[in-house]
Design an enzyme around this catalytic site. Structure first.
Site, PDB file in Angstrom:
ATOM      1  N   VAL A 134      -9.229  -4.175  -0.215  1.00  0.00           N
ATOM      2  CA  VAL A 134      -9.416  -3.914  -1.634  1.00  0.00           C
ATOM      3  C   VAL A 134     -11.013  -3.015  -1.622  1.00  0.00           C
ATOM      4  CG1 VAL A 134      -9.613  -4.935  -3.831  1.00  0.00           C
ATOM      5  CG2 VAL A 134      -7.942  -5.769  -2.399  1.00  0.00           C
ATOM      6  N   ARG A 142      -1.214  -1.342  -2.558  1.00  0.00           N
ATOM      7  CA  ARG A 142      -0.388  -2.193  -1.525  1.00  0.00           C
ATOM      8  C   ARG A 142      -1.187  -1.317   0.037  1.00  0.00           C
ATOM      9  NH1 ARG A 142       4.697   1.689  -2.723  1.00  0.00           N
ATOM     10  NH2 ARG A 142       2.758   3.570  -3.921  1.00  0.00           N
ATOM     11  N   CYS A 172      -0.970 -11.035   0.205  1.00  0.00           N
ATOM     12  CA  CYS A 172      -0.839 -11.652  -1.250  1.00  0.00           C
ATOM     13  C   CYS A 172       0.466 -12.664  -1.151  1.00  0.00           C
ATOM     14  CB  CYS A 172      -1.220  -9.906  -1.856  1.00  0.00           C
ATOM     15  SG  CYS A 172      -2.322  -9.029  -2.125  1.00  0.00           S
TER      16      CYS A 172
HETATM   17  C1  UDX Z   1       1.703  -6.360  -2.488  1.00  0.00           C
HETATM   18  C2  UDX Z   1       1.942  -5.423  -4.107  1.00  0.00           C
HETATM   19  O1  UDX Z   1       2.610  -4.558  -4.043  1.00  0.00           O
HETATM   20  C3  UDX Z   1       0.372  -5.482  -4.298  1.00  0.00           C
HETATM   21  O2  UDX Z   1       0.830  -4.780  -5.704  1.00  0.00           O
HETATM   22  C4  UDX Z   1      -0.366  -6.170  -4.427  1.00  0.00           C
HETATM   23  O3  UDX Z   1      -1.849  -5.546  -4.458  1.00  0.00           O
HETATM   24  C5  UDX Z   1      -0.435  -6.608  -3.008  1.00  0.00           C
HETATM   25  O4  UDX Z   1       0.907  -7.227  -2.306  1.00  0.00           O
HETATM   26  P1  UDX Z   1       1.841  -5.185  -0.280  1.00  0.00           P
HETATM   27  O5  UDX Z   1       0.944  -6.733   0.485  1.00  0.00           O
HETATM   28  O6  UDX Z   1       0.916  -4.466   0.740  1.00  0.00           O
HETATM   29  O7  UDX Z   1       1.403  -5.002  -1.881  1.00  0.00           O
HETATM   30  O8  UDX Z   1       2.946  -5.668   0.468  1.00  0.00           O
HETATM   31  P2  UDX Z   1       4.458  -4.515  -0.415  1.00  0.00           P
HETATM   32  O9  UDX Z   1       4.334  -3.259   0.274  1.00  0.00           O
HETATM   33  O10 UDX Z   1       4.425  -4.657  -1.220  1.00  0.00           O
HETATM   34  O11 UDX Z   1       5.763  -5.240   0.624  1.00  0.00           O
HETATM   35  C6  UDX Z   1       4.624  -7.103   0.136  1.00  0.00           C
HETATM   36  C7  UDX Z   1       6.291  -7.634   1.219  1.00  0.00           C
HETATM   37  O12 UDX Z   1       7.526  -7.013   0.221  1.00  0.00           O
HETATM   38  C8  UDX Z   1       6.151  -7.360   3.235  1.00  0.00           C
HETATM   39  O13 UDX Z   1       6.860  -8.063   3.441  1.00  0.00           O
HETATM   40  C9  UDX Z   1       8.214  -6.111   2.708  1.00  0.00           C
HETATM   41  O14 UDX Z   1       8.493  -5.934   3.630  1.00  0.00           O
HETATM   42  C10 UDX Z   1       8.659  -6.589   1.785  1.00  0.00           C
HETATM   43  N1  UDX Z   1       9.300  -6.107   1.307  1.00  0.00           N
HETATM   44  C11 UDX Z   1       9.025  -4.526   0.138  1.00  0.00           C
HETATM   45  C12 UDX Z   1      11.090  -5.462   1.234  1.00  0.00           C
HETATM   46  O15 UDX Z   1      11.305  -6.583   2.077  1.00  0.00           O
HETATM   47  N2  UDX Z   1      11.617  -4.912   0.372  1.00  0.00           N
HETATM   48  C13 UDX Z   1      11.269  -4.024  -0.617  1.00  0.00           C
HETATM   49  O16 UDX Z   1      12.229  -2.927  -0.893  1.00  0.00           O
HETATM   50  C14 UDX Z   1      10.374  -3.405  -0.317  1.00  0.00           C
END
Ligand code: UDX
Length: 418
Positions: free
Chosen positions: A7, A145, A251
């Site tokens: 961040v 993200r 997160c």
């Molecule tokens: C997340 C939030 O999106 C973001 O707004 C916040 O600030 C921090 O946490 P991030 O941790 O980078 O961001 O991951 P993200 O892309 O949101 O994915 C989170 C998890 O969900 C991952 O394990 C990903 O593989 C999973 N995921 C995401 C799925 O299994 N299916 C999806 O359709 C989307």
């Protein structure tokens, strides 16, 4: 900018890119030394380019010295970790320590902006630790993200500012005006809650689709079509409906646990979110069961190939990665797990990591695809199959072409598809 993690670093380079003079400090001297030379310690699209731009123009400078960082600063962003403490509660000791340290050195009327995800009420804790009555503390949660952090910062869906007075909110808003995003101005406790509620809602959406995927397998439906059919309804929305091995990362697990704890402390039993967590834990186990089944019912002393170690593609972050959890489970069941990930080298506890996806498959009784790296789709599956002991794939991301895999003689199982 105090803290040069995901961040802090993204905020620093982007604010420098937007024309501000930014000083960024972090206690990690190796990280600071590397950043000063233009080297980004994480895999993140576009970050290196903006870092070099900022260093070149002189708009961006780095140091390990927080006191130097805050000197004459109009805005001081706190982007330090809030690790998971006992029973999931967020630990705010780092942020309080930093506030105590910088308080006496802040410029008169500086605005301290808290970007770290903190328990509701922390803005006021920071205020007290700073010990400065001329300084305002504002909550400005970050929603970026990993993997698209720069894009997310420069093109946000919204900006949330939690301030006790309007004037401070307007001053901070001015910093983000060029981004052209809606700005939600509210009080600090509400801003802090927005961050937790957003992440917890997204995790709920994912556990929901993973639960629907399990149901699809039981009733003979295809979760991909179900998600498509649901997603056209704007109240549902089509994004964040891909089933997978469970959600992870730096997160979601931490914030969901913190929100459950926070609710408990406030006298509310957040049973819904507890269910969201159990579905997620069960999802890891479901992937392991599929691997067991395809390997012939037992993995003891058998080789298992694991493609993908990061919690999602386009990052090198393995924090709370479902892939690691699945690897660990298989290991406990006696499997010899050999993993490949495009961004991971070196050994990991209980896992052998190789630098070639084919080498990972050598002698394997089953291959588990745990991360949705695009390059996996383009590999030579004839070669993969010829290297394996058994042609069997658990595709926990529904990444590969089911028909092509079965045509090539693989026993293939995705998530929520038959
Ligand atoms: C997340 C939030 O999106 C973001 O707004 C916040 O600030 C921090 O946490 P991030 O941790 O980078 O961001 O991951 P993200 O892309 O949101 O994915 C989170 C998890 O969900 C991952 O394990 C990903 O593989 C999973 N995921 C995401 C799925 O299994 N299916 C999806 O359709 C989307």
């Amino acid at each position: 900018m105090i803290g040069a993690g995901y961040v802090g670093l993204t905020t620093a380079v982007c604010l420098a890119h937007l024309g501000n003079e930014v000083r960024c400090s972090d206690i990690d001297s190796d990280r600071i030394q590397g950043l000063s030379l233009g080297s980004v310690p994480i895999v993140e699209d576009g970050l290196t380019e903006l870092l070099k731009q900022g260093l070149g123009s002189g708009a961006l400078t780095f140091s390990v010295d927080n006191e130097w960082g805050v000197e004459n600063a109009e805005f001081v962003f706190l982007c330090v970790p809030t690790p998971q403490g006992p029973e999931g509660r967020a630990n705010t000791s780092i942020i309080e320590q930093v506030a105590l340290e910088i308080g006496p050195h802040l410029a008169p009327k500086a605005i301290v902006v808290n970007k770290s995800t903190v328990p509701v009420g922390s803005t006021h804790i920071v205020e007290r630790a700073l010990g400065r009555y001329d300084v305002r503390v504002v909550s400005n949660p970050e929603f970026l993200r990993e993997g698209s952090a720069v894009q997310d910062f420069l093109h946000p869906d919204r900006i949330v500012i939690g301030a006790d007075d309007e004037e401070t909110a307007i001053q901070l808003s001015a910093l983000f005006l060029r981004l052209g995003a809606p700005i939600v101005v509210t009080d600090p406790a509400t801003a802090e809650t927005i961050k937790y509620a957003s992440n917890a809602f997204l995790a709920t959406k994912l556990s929901f689709i993973n639960a629907i995927a399990a149901l699809c397998e039981a009733v003979g439906a295809d979760v991909r079509q179900v998600a498509l059919g649901m997603g056209y309804d704007p109240r549902v929305g089509s994004s964040f409906l891909k089933p997978g091995p469970g959600w992870g990362g730096s997160c979601f697990p931490k914030d969901v646990a913190a929100l459950i704890g926070l609710a408990e402390d406030a006298g509310y039993d957040f049973a819904l979110l507890k269910g969201v967590v159990s579905v997620n834990v069960a999802q890891h186990a479901r992937v392991v069961e599929k691997a067991l089944r395809l390997a012939g019912g037992d993995v003891r002393d058998k080789r298992v190939a694991l493609w993908g170690l990061t919690f999602k593609a386009r990052t090198d972050d393995m924090r709370d990665s479902p892939a690691l959890e699945i690897g660990r489970h298989l290991n406990e069941l006696g499997a010899i797990v050999t993993a490949y990930d495009p961004t991971v080298r070196g050994s990991l506890d209980g896992l052998e990591v190789v630098d070639d996806p084919y080498a990972a498959c050598s002698g394997a009784s089953v291959l588990v695809v745990a991360t949705e790296w695009d390059e996996f789709r383009w590999l030579d599956f004839e070669r993969v199959g010829s290297l394996m002991e058994r042609r069997a794939v658990v595709d926990a991301r529904n990444l590969l072409d089911l028909a092509a895999m079965r045509r090539a003689g693989f026993a293939y199982e995705g998530i929520g598809i038959l």
